[in-house]
Write a protein that holds these residues in place. Sequence first.
Motif, PDB file in Angstrom:
ATOM      1  N   UNK A  46       1.003  12.265  -2.501  1.00  0.00           N
ATOM      2  CA  UNK A  46      -0.074  11.888  -3.421  1.00  0.00           C
ATOM      3  C   UNK A  46       0.404  10.828  -4.409  1.00  0.00           C
ATOM      4  N   UNK A  47       1.597  11.009  -4.977  1.00  0.00           N
ATOM      5  CA  UNK A  47       2.128  10.037  -5.933  1.00  0.00           C
ATOM      6  C   UNK A  47       2.370   8.691  -5.244  1.00  0.00           C
ATOM      7  N   UNK A  48       2.944   8.728  -4.058  1.00  0.00           N
ATOM      8  CA  UNK A  48       3.218   7.487  -3.332  1.00  0.00           C
ATOM      9  C   UNK A  48       1.951   6.763  -2.924  1.00  0.00           C
ATOM     10  N   UNK A  49       0.956   7.515  -2.476  1.00  0.00           N
ATOM     11  CA  UNK A  49      -0.309   6.889  -2.089  1.00  0.00           C
ATOM     12  C   UNK A  49      -1.005   6.302  -3.312  1.00  0.00           C
ATOM     13  N   UNK A  50      -0.934   6.989  -4.442  1.00  0.00           N
ATOM     14  CA  UNK A  50      -1.519   6.455  -5.670  1.00  0.00           C
ATOM     15  C   UNK A  50      -0.823   5.182  -6.122  1.00  0.00           C
ATOM     16  N   UNK A  51       0.495   5.174  -6.044  1.00  0.00           N
ATOM     17  CA  UNK A  51       1.243   3.980  -6.429  1.00  0.00           C
ATOM     18  C   UNK A  51       0.919   2.817  -5.497  1.00  0.00           C
ATOM     19  N   UNK A  52       0.802   3.086  -4.219  1.00  0.00           N
ATOM     20  CA  UNK A  52       0.437   2.030  -3.262  1.00  0.00           C
ATOM     21  C   UNK A  52      -0.963   1.503  -3.537  1.00  0.00           C
ATOM     22  N   UNK A  53      -1.881   2.394  -3.889  1.00  0.00           N
ATOM     23  CA  UNK A  53      -3.246   1.960  -4.183  1.00  0.00           C
ATOM     24  C   UNK A  53      -3.274   1.057  -5.409  1.00  0.00           C
ATOM     25  N   UNK A  54      -2.498   1.407  -6.432  1.00  0.00           N
ATOM     26  CA  UNK A  54      -2.440   0.578  -7.634  1.00  0.00           C
ATOM     27  C   UNK A  54      -1.820  -0.781  -7.321  1.00  0.00           C
ATOM     28  N   UNK A  55      -0.753  -0.779  -6.554  1.00  0.00           N
ATOM     29  CA  UNK A  55      -0.083  -2.032  -6.211  1.00  0.00           C
ATOM     30  C   UNK A  55      -0.994  -2.908  -5.351  1.00  0.00           C
ATOM     31  N   UNK A  56      -1.635  -2.303  -4.345  1.00  0.00           N
ATOM     32  CA  UNK A  56      -2.468  -3.094  -3.436  1.00  0.00           C
ATOM     33  C   UNK A  56      -3.755  -3.589  -4.089  1.00  0.00           C
ATOM     34  N   UNK A  57      -4.270  -2.840  -5.054  1.00  0.00           N
ATOM     35  CA  UNK A  57      -5.496  -3.281  -5.700  1.00  0.00           C
ATOM     36  C   UNK A  57      -5.223  -4.260  -6.843  1.00  0.00           C
ATOM     37  N   UNK A  58      -3.928  -4.488  -7.127  1.00  0.00           N
ATOM     38  CA  UNK A  58      -3.509  -5.459  -8.128  1.00  0.00           C
ATOM     39  C   UNK A  58      -4.062  -5.110  -9.512  1.00  0.00           C
ATOM     40  N   UNK A  59      -4.146  -3.816  -9.811  1.00  0.00           N
ATOM     41  CA  UNK A  59      -4.593  -3.379 -11.122  1.00  0.00           C
ATOM     42  C   UNK A  59      -3.444  -3.409 -12.103  1.00  0.00           C
ATOM     43  N   UNK A  60      -3.773  -3.614 -13.350  1.00  0.00           N
ATOM     44  CA  UNK A  60      -2.749  -3.551 -14.395  1.00  0.00           C
ATOM     45  C   UNK A  60      -2.916  -2.218 -15.110  1.00  0.00           C
ATOM     46  N   UNK A  61      -1.834  -1.487 -15.248  1.00  0.00           N
ATOM     47  CA  UNK A  61      -1.883  -0.176 -15.869  1.00  0.00           C
ATOM     48  C   UNK A  61      -2.101  -0.319 -17.375  1.00  0.00           C
ATOM     49  N   UNK A  62      -1.542  -1.358 -17.988  1.00  0.00           N
ATOM     50  CA  UNK A  62      -1.728  -1.598 -19.419  1.00  0.00           C
ATOM     51  C   UNK A  62      -3.132  -2.121 -19.657  1.00  0.00           C
ATOM     52  N   UNK A  63      -3.916  -1.399 -20.443  1.00  0.00           N
ATOM     53  CA  UNK A  63      -5.309  -1.824 -20.671  1.00  0.00           C
ATOM     54  C   UNK A  63      -5.358  -2.785 -21.805  1.00  0.00           C
TER      55      UNK A  63
END
Length: 63
Positions: A46-63
């Motif tokens: 779950x953690x790895x899939x979430x990290x991949x989703x964030x990386x692939x969607x090019x989202x920035x975690x810092x709002x």
Amino acid sequence: MGIIIYWAIVGFLLFVGIIQLIIKSIKNQPLKPALRLIIASVIMLVIGAGACAVILSNLKINH
């Protein structure tokens, strides 16, 4: 290279956990260690899939 190693570890833990679960249930031994491995691998999945989703969607975690 690190991502490949991470996913290999997740797959290995899941495989070993399932094999241990089958063997220990046949021999009527405690299943707690096998269940811990399976739970750990699912959490890592779950953690790895979430990290991949964030990386692939090019989202920035810092709002």
